[in-house]
Design a protein around this motif. Sequence first.
Motif, PDB file in Angstrom:
ATOM      1  N   VAL A 271       0.836  -1.201   0.000  1.00 14.77           N
ATOM      2  CA  VAL A 271       0.000   0.000   0.000  1.00 14.77           C
ATOM      3  C   VAL A 271       0.869   1.250   0.000  1.00 14.77           C
ATOM      4  N   LYS A 272       1.916   1.240   0.804  1.00 17.37           N
ATOM      5  CA  LYS A 272       2.857   2.360   0.841  1.00 17.37           C
ATOM      6  C   LYS A 272       3.438   2.622  -0.546  1.00 17.37           C
ATOM      7  N   TYR A 273       3.846   1.566  -1.228  1.00 13.87           N
ATOM      8  CA  TYR A 273       4.449   1.694  -2.550  1.00 13.87           C
ATOM      9  C   TYR A 273       3.456   2.259  -3.553  1.00 13.87           C
ATOM     10  N   GLU A 274       2.287   1.632  -3.657  1.00 11.22           N
ATOM     11  CA  GLU A 274       1.355   2.030  -4.711  1.00 11.22           C
ATOM     12  C   GLU A 274       0.760   3.405  -4.447  1.00 11.22           C
ATOM     13  N   SER A 275       0.619   3.772  -3.201  1.00  6.78           N
ATOM     14  CA  SER A 275       0.150   5.118  -2.878  1.00  6.78           C
ATOM     15  C   SER A 275       1.112   6.167  -3.431  1.00  6.78           C
ATOM     16  N   ALA A 276       2.412   5.904  -3.291  1.00  7.67           N
ATOM     17  CA  ALA A 276       3.409   6.827  -3.822  1.00  7.67           C
ATOM     18  C   ALA A 276       3.437   6.794  -5.352  1.00  7.67           C
ATOM     19  N   ARG A 277       3.372   5.583  -5.932  1.00  6.21           N
ATOM     20  CA  ARG A 277       3.453   5.459  -7.399  1.00  6.21           C
ATOM     21  C   ARG A 277       2.236   6.059  -8.095  1.00  6.21           C
ATOM     22  N   ALA A 278       1.053   5.825  -7.536  1.00  8.90           N
ATOM     23  CA  ALA A 278      -0.178   6.258  -8.193  1.00  8.90           C
ATOM     24  C   ALA A 278      -0.670   7.617  -7.724  1.00  8.90           C
ATOM     25  N   ASN A 279       0.003   8.188  -6.718  1.00 12.13           N
ATOM     26  CA  ASN A 279      -0.431   9.465  -6.143  1.00 12.13           C
ATOM     27  C   ASN A 279      -1.866   9.350  -5.630  1.00 12.13           C
ATOM     28  N   LEU A 280      -2.119   8.265  -4.873  1.00 14.01           N
ATOM     29  CA  LEU A 280      -3.442   7.970  -4.337  1.00 14.01           C
ATOM     30  C   LEU A 280      -3.394   7.858  -2.822  1.00 14.01           C
ATOM     31  N   ASP A 281      -4.515   8.154  -2.187  1.00 12.01           N
ATOM     32  CA  ASP A 281      -4.660   7.902  -0.766  1.00 12.01           C
ATOM     33  C   ASP A 281      -4.571   6.394  -0.513  1.00 12.01           C
ATOM     34  N   GLU A 282      -3.984   5.994   0.619  1.00 12.57           N
ATOM     35  CA  GLU A 282      -3.784   4.571   0.889  1.00 12.57           C
ATOM     36  C   GLU A 282      -5.107   3.810   0.941  1.00 12.57           C
ATOM     37  N   ARG A 283      -6.156   4.437   1.455  1.00 15.85           N
ATOM     38  CA  ARG A 283      -7.451   3.751   1.489  1.00 15.85           C
ATOM     39  C   ARG A 283      -7.980   3.519   0.076  1.00 15.85           C
ATOM     40  N   ASN A 284      -7.731   4.465  -0.819  1.00 20.43           N
ATOM     41  CA  ASN A 284      -8.162   4.312  -2.207  1.00 20.43           C
ATOM     42  C   ASN A 284      -7.454   3.143  -2.886  1.00 20.43           C
ATOM     43  N   VAL A 285      -6.199   2.936  -2.528  1.00 20.45           N
ATOM     44  CA  VAL A 285      -5.449   1.813  -3.090  1.00 20.45           C
ATOM     45  C   VAL A 285      -6.120   0.492  -2.721  1.00 20.45           C
ATOM     46  N   ILE A 286      -6.490   0.355  -1.457  1.00 20.36           N
ATOM     47  CA  ILE A 286      -7.148  -0.880  -1.009  1.00 20.36           C
ATOM     48  C   ILE A 286      -8.505  -1.046  -1.690  1.00 20.36           C
ATOM     49  N   GLU A 287      -9.251   0.040  -1.835  1.00 17.95           N
ATOM     50  CA  GLU A 287     -10.567  -0.046  -2.460  1.00 17.95           C
ATOM     51  C   GLU A 287     -10.455  -0.408  -3.931  1.00 17.95           C
ATOM     52  N   MET A 288      -9.454   0.112  -4.609  1.00 22.93           N
ATOM     53  CA  MET A 288      -9.248  -0.271  -6.006  1.00 22.93           C
ATOM     54  C   MET A 288      -8.986  -1.769  -6.128  1.00 22.93           C
ATOM     55  N   MET A 289      -8.202  -2.302  -5.195  1.00 25.58           N
ATOM     56  CA  MET A 289      -7.906  -3.730  -5.250  1.00 25.58           C
ATOM     57  C   MET A 289      -9.115  -4.558  -4.841  1.00 25.58           C
ATOM     58  N   ARG A 290      -9.956  -4.042  -3.976  1.00 23.62           N
ATOM     59  CA  ARG A 290     -11.182  -4.758  -3.626  1.00 23.62           C
ATOM     60  C   ARG A 290     -12.058  -4.949  -4.863  1.00 23.62           C
ATOM     61  N   GLU A 291     -12.130  -3.942  -5.687  1.00 24.17           N
ATOM     62  CA  GLU A 291     -12.933  -4.051  -6.906  1.00 24.17           C
ATOM     63  C   GLU A 291     -12.363  -5.118  -7.836  1.00 24.17           C
ATOM     64  N   ILE A 292     -11.051  -5.188  -7.924  1.00 27.19           N
ATOM     65  CA  ILE A 292     -10.424  -6.217  -8.751  1.00 27.19           C
ATOM     66  C   ILE A 292     -10.681  -7.597  -8.165  1.00 27.19           C
ATOM     67  N   ALA A 293     -10.630  -7.704  -6.833  1.00 23.53           N
ATOM     68  CA  ALA A 293     -10.900  -8.986  -6.186  1.00 23.53           C
ATOM     69  C   ALA A 293     -12.310  -9.465  -6.512  1.00 23.53           C
ATOM     70  N   GLU A 294     -13.259  -8.542  -6.585  1.00 23.59           N
ATOM     71  CA  GLU A 294     -14.638  -8.909  -6.925  1.00 23.59           C
ATOM     72  C   GLU A 294     -14.723  -9.485  -8.333  1.00 23.59           C
ATOM     73  N   VAL A 295     -13.964  -8.914  -9.259  1.00 23.97           N
ATOM     74  CA  VAL A 295     -13.954  -9.451 -10.627  1.00 23.97           C
ATOM     75  C   VAL A 295     -13.363 -10.857 -10.636  1.00 23.97           C
ATOM     76  N   MET A 296     -12.299 -11.059  -9.873  1.00 26.36           N
ATOM     77  CA  MET A 296     -11.695 -12.394  -9.776  1.00 26.36           C
ATOM     78  C   MET A 296     -12.690 -13.419  -9.232  1.00 26.36           C
ATOM     79  N   GLU A 297     -13.395 -13.038  -8.152  1.00 29.72           N
ATOM     80  CA  GLU A 297     -14.347 -13.973  -7.555  1.00 29.72           C
ATOM     81  C   GLU A 297     -15.486 -14.273  -8.525  1.00 29.72           C
TER      82      GLU A 297
END
Length: 544
Positions: A271-297
């Motif tokens: 989360v620390k890494y992607e927040s810096a790379r994407a210029n995103l809030d850390e909570r937003n990083v987790i939420e983006m991945m939650r959406e991807i997890a839903e597609v996987m499921e």
Amino acid sequence: MTKLPSSIFNEVIGPVMIGPSSSHTAAPSRIGNLAGQLSGGTLSRVTVTFEENGSFATTYRGQKSDQGLAAGLMGMSPHDPRLSDALSIIEQAGIALTFEVKSFEADHPNVVYLDMVNQQGELVTVKALSTGGGRIEFNEINGCPVYLAGDYYELVVMFEGDRSFSLEQQLSKICRVLTGAGITLHGSFVSDNGKAGVESRAVIVVHMREQLSQERMDSIQVLCGKALLRNLVPVMPVMASEQCEVPYTRAEKMLEWCSQQGDVPLWQAAVKYESARANLDERNVIEMMREIAEVMESAIATGLTGDFFMRGFLTPSAGKLHAALKQQKFIPTGMLDMATVMAVAVMELNSSMGRVVAAPTAGSCGVLPAAVFSALDALGVPSEERGERAAKALLSAGLIGVFISEQSTFATEVCGCQAECGSAASMAAAALVDMAGGSALDACNAAALAMQNSLGLTCDPVAEQVEIPCIGRNVGAVSNAVSSANLAMFGFKGNLPLDDVISAMWEVGHTLPDTLRCTGKGGLCTTPSGKRIKKEVDSIRFAS
């Protein structure tokens, strides 16, 4: 422009896409989309050219590169369900799309040239690459060297013929107009084709993180006369930034950071890494991945139904496997029983041109969802916590993927299947350790061990379909991941750190002959049965 560090969402976990191949379906759709924007207006005709010794030349039909390019040229994204019918759609739109295979000098096995003419008669040519896992690069526009990765809003100005002005001076004028309008610029460059007279071509490119208004485009057009202007929209989910500084790109540095923070788990480092790379809030990083997890499921659930047509030579089997498992007919292997079925389900859906998530590629898209979601079941994670736990596990896997991307590749055309299923096993092993409460060091050791177990794995898909041996290799990669996770957490050490093993994968991959790197010219492809299957598949493909 210097290539930015890999993003978990751009290069590792994703794209969400229509199968079967991230390199040969999703990336071509992104290439086509960006190329179509460069052409401008409504297309009239497009000629696509592949290099005869490259990977596209033998696989572009079987792995649906033709469909992907057509979809992108029509403005479709990699996950657009219309992609599977894109050739028919582009024909109905009256656009003449042709594919050619020729001999030319290519510095990558996934090079493609597009010559495009729009209905205004404007000609634009581009050279592009698919570099693995859905990532793309544009290396030439009208013969002028460039670097575009589809991760900015780009102002592109294309000049033709003799010029009475300096490109640098023209760029300076354009930048003054943009900054005067309050637009933040993220870099720019000029380029030409080194020719004079009527054959002279030149390009100006300006990177931004916002789209220009038509009024602003009109004012720049006045400055540039008859030059062709285009304002490209990004095709990647995470935009670039000139002020991009990430905390680490190697496992060794990441482990130092985790130790300094009090041995935080791998997902927090991700989360620390992607927040810096994407210029995103850390909570937003987790939420983006939650959406991807839903597609996987969702892909697992759809794959288990078997209610689709596989576009190769196999028929869906995950439903039968699932039934046998529920009837306790499997040789019991714990969570691997269901993981096996899940991996097959996702890969069969991928083969049917269904909606999956490349992780890190479509050819290995069954590994991570099978590992993560079977572990959620085995660990008894409550339903209200599953989304968060899955997202954190996938982020852990994604950070391991960043280290692989930065030091090696996911492109099987470059390093064989060890770069796909080997990388996926490595990422899944780390995710499982994180889910089980292991340390970041344990996760890296598990990832290193899983990759050690995959070194030398060839890419030889029969009849150019992502079916055999790809589906079985996804299952094997999940088993590799589970075993490596347990070994690393409870006493067994592979001794070689992850960064060293990634370097070894790169070296081993380059010693593999190109016949074993997704060209259909060696291994299983050239066995008597492999040739027979290809002949049967081709007879159906070319008859349709």
